[in-house]
Write a protein that holds these residues in place. Structure first.
Motif, PDB file in Angstrom:
ATOM      1  N   LEU A  31      15.634  -1.633 -23.060  1.00  4.11           N
ATOM      2  CA  LEU A  31      17.096  -1.613 -23.082  1.00  4.11           C
ATOM      3  C   LEU A  31      17.664  -1.771 -21.674  1.00  4.11           C
ATOM      4  CD1 LEU A  31      17.925   1.239 -25.608  1.00  4.11           C
ATOM      5  CD2 LEU A  31      18.591  -1.147 -25.813  1.00  4.11           C
ATOM      6  N   ILE A  32      17.057  -1.080 -20.728  1.00  2.00           N
ATOM      7  CA  ILE A  32      17.514  -1.188 -19.342  1.00  2.00           C
ATOM      8  C   ILE A  32      17.373  -2.616 -18.851  1.00  2.00           C
ATOM      9  CG2 ILE A  32      16.940  -0.511 -16.970  1.00  2.00           C
ATOM     10  CD1 ILE A  32      16.297   2.293 -18.102  1.00  2.00           C
ATOM     11  N   LEU A  33      16.244  -3.250 -19.162  1.00  2.00           N
ATOM     12  CA  LEU A  33      16.062  -4.655 -18.791  1.00  2.00           C
ATOM     13  C   LEU A  33      17.155  -5.520 -19.402  1.00  2.00           C
ATOM     14  CD1 LEU A  33      12.219  -5.382 -19.059  1.00  2.00           C
ATOM     15  CD2 LEU A  33      13.620  -5.393 -16.999  1.00  2.00           C
ATOM     16  N   LEU A  52      13.065  -0.379 -11.587  1.00  2.00           N
ATOM     17  CA  LEU A  52      11.859  -0.029 -12.337  1.00  2.00           C
ATOM     18  C   LEU A  52      10.882   0.840 -11.555  1.00  2.00           C
ATOM     19  CD1 LEU A  52      11.136  -3.285 -14.396  1.00  2.00           C
ATOM     20  CD2 LEU A  52      12.147  -1.141 -15.175  1.00  2.00           C
ATOM     21  N   PRO A  53      10.624   0.577 -10.266  1.00  2.00           N
ATOM     22  CA  PRO A  53       9.740   1.493  -9.527  1.00  2.00           C
ATOM     23  C   PRO A  53      10.273   2.924  -9.484  1.00  2.00           C
ATOM     24  CG  PRO A  53       9.960  -0.575  -8.339  1.00  2.00           C
ATOM     25  CD  PRO A  53      10.962  -0.614  -9.458  1.00  2.00           C
ATOM     26  N   ALA A  54      11.585   3.067  -9.367  1.00  2.00           N
ATOM     27  CA  ALA A  54      12.176   4.409  -9.359  1.00  2.00           C
ATOM     28  C   ALA A  54      12.036   5.077 -10.722  1.00  2.00           C
ATOM     29  CB  ALA A  54      13.650   4.318  -8.966  1.00  2.00           C
ATOM     30  N   ILE A  55      12.218   4.306 -11.786  1.00  2.00           N
ATOM     31  CA  ILE A  55      11.994   4.844 -13.137  1.00  2.00           C
ATOM     32  C   ILE A  55      10.556   5.317 -13.276  1.00  2.00           C
ATOM     33  CG2 ILE A  55      11.791   4.187 -15.572  1.00  2.00           C
ATOM     34  CD1 ILE A  55      14.247   2.409 -15.178  1.00  2.00           C
ATOM     35  N   ALA A  56       9.623   4.504 -12.783  1.00  2.00           N
ATOM     36  CA  ALA A  56       8.206   4.862 -12.857  1.00  2.00           C
ATOM     37  C   ALA A  56       7.951   6.199 -12.188  1.00  2.00           C
ATOM     38  CB  ALA A  56       7.368   3.767 -12.200  1.00  2.00           C
ATOM     39  N   VAL A 303      14.873  12.101  -7.957  1.00  2.00           N
ATOM     40  CA  VAL A 303      13.854  11.131  -7.523  1.00  2.00           C
ATOM     41  C   VAL A 303      14.265   9.726  -7.964  1.00  2.00           C
ATOM     42  CG1 VAL A 303      11.480  10.358  -7.931  1.00  2.00           C
ATOM     43  CG2 VAL A 303      11.926  12.744  -7.385  1.00  2.00           C
ATOM     44  N   ALA A 304      14.732   9.622  -9.214  1.00  2.00           N
ATOM     45  CA  ALA A 304      15.183   8.327  -9.720  1.00  2.00           C
ATOM     46  C   ALA A 304      16.314   7.772  -8.860  1.00  2.00           C
ATOM     47  CB  ALA A 304      15.624   8.463 -11.179  1.00  2.00           C
ATOM     48  N   ALA A 305      17.317   8.605  -8.568  1.00  2.00           N
ATOM     49  CA  ALA A 305      18.482   8.140  -7.803  1.00  2.00           C
ATOM     50  C   ALA A 305      18.098   7.756  -6.379  1.00  2.00           C
ATOM     51  CB  ALA A 305      19.558   9.222  -7.795  1.00  2.00           C
ATOM     52  N   PHE A 306      17.349   8.597  -5.701  1.00  2.00           N
ATOM     53  CA  PHE A 306      16.982   8.324  -4.315  1.00  2.00           C
ATOM     54  C   PHE A 306      16.145   7.059  -4.172  1.00  2.00           C
ATOM     55  CE2 PHE A 306      17.300  13.116  -3.403  1.00  2.00           C
ATOM     56  CZ  PHE A 306      18.635  12.984  -3.041  1.00  2.00           C
ATOM     57  N   CYS A 307      15.362   6.747  -5.222  1.00  2.00           N
ATOM     58  CA  CYS A 307      14.446   5.606  -5.133  1.00  2.00           C
ATOM     59  C   CYS A 307      14.993   4.334  -5.778  1.00  2.00           C
ATOM     60  CB  CYS A 307      13.097   5.972  -5.749  1.00  2.00           C
ATOM     61  SG  CYS A 307      12.231   7.271  -4.838  1.00  2.00           S
ATOM     62  N   GLY A 308      16.220   4.382  -6.356  1.00  2.00           N
ATOM     63  CA  GLY A 308      16.837   3.143  -6.800  1.00  2.00           C
ATOM     64  C   GLY A 308      17.165   3.010  -8.272  1.00  2.00           C
ATOM     65  N   SER A 309      16.946   4.057  -9.088  1.00  2.00           N
ATOM     66  CA  SER A 309      17.282   3.982 -10.508  1.00  2.00           C
ATOM     67  C   SER A 309      18.618   4.644 -10.775  1.00  2.00           C
ATOM     68  CB  SER A 309      16.207   4.645 -11.370  1.00  2.00           C
ATOM     69  OG  SER A 309      16.641   4.747 -12.724  1.00  2.00           O
ATOM     70  N   CYS A 310      19.385   4.073 -11.701  1.00  2.00           N
ATOM     71  CA  CYS A 310      20.700   4.598 -12.074  1.00  2.00           C
ATOM     72  C   CYS A 310      20.636   5.484 -13.312  1.00  2.00           C
ATOM     73  CB  CYS A 310      21.655   3.440 -12.342  1.00  2.00           C
ATOM     74  SG  CYS A 310      21.686   2.178 -11.054  1.00  2.00           S
ATOM     75  N   PHE A 311      19.412   5.802 -13.787  1.00  2.00           N
ATOM     76  CA  PHE A 311      19.295   6.383 -15.119  1.00  2.00           C
ATOM     77  C   PHE A 311      18.595   7.737 -15.084  1.00  2.00           C
ATOM     78  CE2 PHE A 311      19.163   1.729 -15.332  1.00  2.00           C
ATOM     79  CZ  PHE A 311      20.398   1.525 -15.925  1.00  2.00           C
ATOM     80  N   MET A 339       3.499   4.481 -18.600  1.00  2.00           N
ATOM     81  CA  MET A 339       4.837   3.928 -18.386  1.00  2.00           C
ATOM     82  C   MET A 339       5.075   3.637 -16.907  1.00  2.00           C
ATOM     83  SD  MET A 339       6.441   3.519 -21.256  1.00  2.00           S
ATOM     84  CE  MET A 339       4.844   2.979 -21.863  1.00  2.00           C
ATOM     85  N   GLY A 340       4.549   4.514 -16.052  1.00  2.00           N
ATOM     86  CA  GLY A 340       4.677   4.273 -14.623  1.00  2.00           C
ATOM     87  C   GLY A 340       3.964   3.006 -14.197  1.00  2.00           C
ATOM     88  N   ALA A 341       2.770   2.807 -14.725  1.00  2.00           N
ATOM     89  CA  ALA A 341       2.002   1.611 -14.368  1.00  2.00           C
ATOM     90  C   ALA A 341       2.705   0.342 -14.844  1.00  2.00           C
ATOM     91  CB  ALA A 341       0.599   1.704 -14.969  1.00  2.00           C
ATOM     92  N   ILE A 342       3.275   0.386 -16.037  1.00  2.00           N
ATOM     93  CA  ILE A 342       3.973  -0.787 -16.568  1.00  2.00           C
ATOM     94  C   ILE A 342       5.156  -1.160 -15.687  1.00  2.00           C
ATOM     95  CG2 ILE A 342       5.456  -1.541 -18.477  1.00  2.00           C
ATOM     96  CD1 ILE A 342       3.582  -0.089 -20.383  1.00  2.00           C
ATOM     97  N   CYS A 343       5.876  -0.144 -15.200  1.00  2.00           N
ATOM     98  CA  CYS A 343       7.048  -0.412 -14.357  1.00  2.00           C
ATOM     99  C   CYS A 343       6.653  -0.836 -12.946  1.00  2.00           C
ATOM    100  CB  CYS A 343       7.934   0.824 -14.289  1.00  2.00           C
ATOM    101  SG  CYS A 343       8.752   1.239 -15.839  1.00  2.00           S
TER     102      CYS A 343
END
Length: 531
Positions: A31-33, A52-56, A303-311, A339-343
């Protein structure tokens, strides 16, 4: 007697739990994609190298922590049957931040003459700020969550959540299901049979729904082989390590105030929802400490926010279901790592090529249905009218976005034909009061909470508390956090400022006087703050 077997990091039943949780997380990432690249127009570089790296990282941090916590508690208690808390991307926040924060910021930037690239950067940075705000609320919310829950009725929280679920989550996918009925209806049926009909299939129902939907999409031609698109799906494959984006957050810090009417309620939803899910886990036999779990939620989101994810990430509903499957500790850490590896490797793009969103949208549609139904099922029957009241601002906000999208499709919202107050009268002649729709759109989460809470207190004849809700709404209106809006080229946006929403503020103030009069006339109907 206690089972003195040592806990294990993985058991056979963890595989079933992993398939269910991973599939849920996979759908969120797909969905995010789709939303980031399709709706928001983000380039692949931004999605694959930042978001995606931040989500991971956030998924790995949270899932590994909750696995470790379950293992440690089992060791301390001499048991080996504890199920780790399910954890992943917050579905409601995902849609709320895309539609209520990131998209409006992009449209506003474009209307101000910024380039597409600059507007996208502004939109992404706004999402980071929103995610950061949510994480801070989750992190520090453990100390205020109990007083908040005692003051704010459950109908106010859940109906507001349902307003987003039934519109921004469920309706879009329902429309998409009927746009492609051959592909969409069968997976939807599988999901209904699995989760509502409690039917057992040879493989997990969610996985079966995705497999059937994927097969039907390719058989009917909804998904087609395209060598160019396949090559594009292969391009992102490679290592994409996370980075820090503190500078982008700092430079966009001014967005925090203008988006507070979305960020604060969503953070509170995540907080209270996590508490309710911890209660659900305890009812299923697994007791977890509250503050560390809430802190872990907040840390994962930060962690998500600092590394680039909005979610934001959060504790998921459904712990009793994973426990019924026999899942223990392993399903959680395995989900985080896979899931981390996929992202991190960009292979999610290849999965999105072969698995169309139509194959998995039945799961998201089910989530929207469950959230909406819960608002009625878990509140007192007498409070059902308050739930309906709480739904209305969310429906209005969805309607406002639909109207504005239609106007843009019709050629308005350009420099030559900008949006303006002149649109109000033609709609009003058709008995559609556009000004009211647009007013309810701004700060709709706050409005829904306060209106639903006020209705609950009126139903319970606690008129003084109802008056307090109305006074809070008057204050928020006066400073522009709810209802007040201004026209820009292709959108309407919140208008902050002293006296910005004076018309609505006066209306709420007069309503509060009426409610205080009712409290004066019926003083005995004013019980103490509910426990």
């Amino acid at each position: 007697m206690l089972n003195r077997d040592r806990p294990r990091w993985f058991v056979g039943q963890d595989l079933d739990g992993f398939l269910g949780l991973a599939l849920d997380n996979l759908i969120q990432i797909l969905l995010i994609l789709g939303l980031c690249q399709g709706l928001l127009g983000y380039p692949p570089s931004l999605v694959y190298e930042r978001i995606l790296p931040a989500i991971a990282l956030s998924l790995i941090v949270g899932n590994v922590y909750y696995s470790w916590l379950a293992y440690r508690l089992d060791e301390q208690e001499g048991t080996s049957d504890r199920t780790a808390i399910p954890y992943g991307i917050n579905t409601v926040s995902l849609f709320a931040y895309v539609f209520l924060v990131m998209l409006p910021v992009k449209l506003a930037a474009l209307s101000q003459g910024l380039s597409e690239e600059a507007a996208i950067e502004a939109s992404w940075a706004a999402g980071l700020v929103a995610c950061l705000g949510s994480g801070l609320i989750e992190l520090f919310g453990a100390w205020v969550s109990d007083p908040l829950r005692r003051w704010l009725p459950r109908a106010a929280l859940l109906s507001t959540l349902a307003g987003i679920a039934i519109t921004f989550i469920a309706l879009g996918f329902l429309f998409r299901t009927y746009a492609h009925p051959i592909v969409g209806l069968v997976p939807f049926g599988v999901i209904l049979l699995t989760y509502f009909g409690r039917m057992k299939f040879p493989i997990p129902g969610g996985l079966l729904a995705v497999l059937l939907g994927t097969a039907l999409a390719w058989i009917t031609g909804l998904s087609r082989w395209d060598s160019t698109n396949f090559e594009l799906a292969l391009q992102p494959i490679g290592w994409h390590g996370p980075s820090f984006y503190l500078a982008a957050i700092w430079e966009s810090r001014s967005i925090l105030l203008s988006q507070l009417s979305v960020i604060l309620p969503m953070g509170l939803f995540n907080l209270v929802g996590s508490l309710q899910n911890l209660e659900s886990a305890e009812a299923a036999g697994d007791r977890y400490p509250t503050k560390p779990c809430l802190a872990a939620n907040g840390i994962g989101t930060l962690v998500a926010a600092f590394c680039g994810s909005c979610f934001p990430t959060t504790i998921y509903i459904g712990h009793p279901g994973w426990k019924a499957l026999g899942a223990k500790v392993g399903y959680s850490w395995l989900n985080g790592l896979v899931m981390g590896a996929i992202c991190l490797t960009g292979t999610i793009g290849l999965l999105s090529y072969f698995i169309p969103i139509d194959a998995g949208m039945a799961i998201v549609l089910w989530i929207g249905i469950v959230i909406s139904a819960q608002s009625f099922q878990t509140t007192p029957i007498a409070h059902a009218p308050a739930v309906v009241v709480g739904l209305m601002p969310g429906i209005a906000a969805w309607g406002a976005q639909t109207i504005k999208t239609s106007l843009r499709i019709a050629g308005l919202g350009t420099t030559e034909r900008p949006f303006s107050a002149a649109l109000i009268e033609p709609f009003q002649r058709q008995d559609l009061y556009l000004s009211g729709v647009l007013a309810l759109e701004q700060g709709q989460i706050f409005s829904a909470m306060l209106l639903a809470a006020m209705t609950v207190y009126i139903i319970d004849r606690q008129f003084g508390w109802a008056a307090l809700c109305s006074l809070i709404a008057a204050v928020l209106s006066w400073i522009g956090l709810i209802h007040s809006y201004e026209w820009i080229t292709s959108d309407t946006v919140i208008q902050l400022g002293w006296g910005a929403g004076s018309e609505w503020a006066i209306g709420y103030a007069l309503l509060s006087l009426l409610l205080f009069y009712a409290a004066w006339q019926h003083p005995r109907s004013q019980p103490a703050l509910k426990e």
